[in-house]
Design a protein around this motif. Structure first.
Motif, PDB file in Angstrom:
ATOM      1  N   MET A  18       0.869  -1.230  -0.098  1.00 52.40           N
ATOM      2  CA  MET A  18      -0.183   0.060  -0.090  1.00 52.40           C
ATOM      3  C   MET A  18       0.825   1.223   0.009  1.00 52.40           C
ATOM      4  O   MET A  18       2.100   1.297   0.363  1.00 52.40           O
ATOM      5  N   ALA A 150      -1.948  -5.014   1.825  1.00 53.31           N
ATOM      6  CA  ALA A 150      -3.484  -5.407   1.675  1.00 53.31           C
ATOM      7  C   ALA A 150      -3.186  -6.865   1.037  1.00 53.31           C
ATOM      8  O   ALA A 150      -2.469  -7.280   0.396  1.00 53.31           O
ATOM      9  N   LEU A 173      -4.481  -4.521  -8.372  1.00 53.77           N
ATOM     10  CA  LEU A 173      -5.634  -3.822  -7.764  1.00 53.77           C
ATOM     11  C   LEU A 173      -6.869  -3.678  -8.713  1.00 53.77           C
ATOM     12  O   LEU A 173      -8.048  -3.602  -7.972  1.00 53.77           O
ATOM     13  N   GLN A 176      -9.706  -6.025  -7.781  1.00 53.13           N
ATOM     14  CA  GLN A 176     -10.210  -5.908  -6.548  1.00 53.13           C
ATOM     15  C   GLN A 176     -11.662  -5.034  -6.712  1.00 53.13           C
ATOM     16  O   GLN A 176     -11.837  -4.683  -7.780  1.00 53.13           O
ATOM     17  N   LEU A 180      -9.716  -0.547  -3.095  1.00 54.45           N
ATOM     18  CA  LEU A 180      -8.583  -1.179  -3.844  1.00 54.45           C
ATOM     19  C   LEU A 180      -8.363  -0.896  -5.099  1.00 54.45           C
ATOM     20  O   LEU A 180      -7.690  -0.296  -5.649  1.00 54.45           O
TER      21      LEU A 180
END
Length: 193
Positions: A18, A150, A173, A176, A180
């Motif tokens: 992150m 994450a 990402l 997701q 996210l």
């Protein structure tokens, strides 16, 4: 932003760095988890190709490797150690001496001391990693609680993807939902926004 918990970490999951993670070793990293237990966690950083050709070090394995046929930097631990991951085509049980050990689903660790000719046709491709990423007991739990990582579900294609760096990070990402997925569209430098 904290997404996922230590309970979500298992072989085959991905740890996605992150923006709060500023350690240059892992900033923007996607780590494929190989093993997770009370004693710690081991994985390999995906999408960091090196200049070292597999054929120059492990000539028998270069024919089974996916492009670009180079070692990938798997992490800062034991950088002189080679770990090999492959996706398996079949699903029938393997003999104990097959040279493959299941990590999660179609993804297997490959014993580089085995005969690569015996795996031809059995695997869909492989990637060799120099080094690995490791966390001691409790270390990853603290980093997850701080919002450094994450934890998301990985897919076998993640191991062999040609995407690297920010492209890989964004593609993971994008798969997701919620925060996210939105993060995948953020500029690399937030001050440029």
């Amino acid at each position: 932003m904290s997404v996922g918990s230590l309970d979500d970490v298992r072989p085959g999951s991905l740890l996605v760095a992150m923006p709060a993670l500023t350690d240059p070793t892992f900033a923007g990293a996607v780590v494929y988890v190989l093993d997770h237990a009370d004693t710690g966690t081991i994985g390999v950083v995906l999408g960091r190709p090196s200049e070292v050709r597999i054929g120059d070090v492990l000539p028998g394995w270069s024919e089974l490797a996916v492009e670009p046929g180079v070692f990938h930097v798997g992490g800062p631990c034991e950088a002189d150690t080679a770990l090999c991951l492959a996706t398996r085509r079949g699903s029938t049980p393997l003999p104990d001496d097959s040279g493959l050990r299941e990590v999660a689903g179609a993804v297997h660790l490959v014993d580089l001391d085995s005969d690569p000719a015996e795996l031809d046709g059995e695997i869909g491709g492989l990637r060799v990693f120099a080094g690995y990423a490791g966390w001691s007991a409790g270390q990853l739990a603290g980093e997850l609680a701080e919002g450094a990582w994450a934890c998301v579900t990985g897919i076998p294609a993640d191991v062999l993807t040609g995407a690297s760096g920010p492209e890989l990070w964004r593609s993971v990402l994008r798969r997701q939902s919620g925060r996210l997925a939105v993060l995948s569209t953020a500029p690399a430098d937030p001050s440029a926004n």
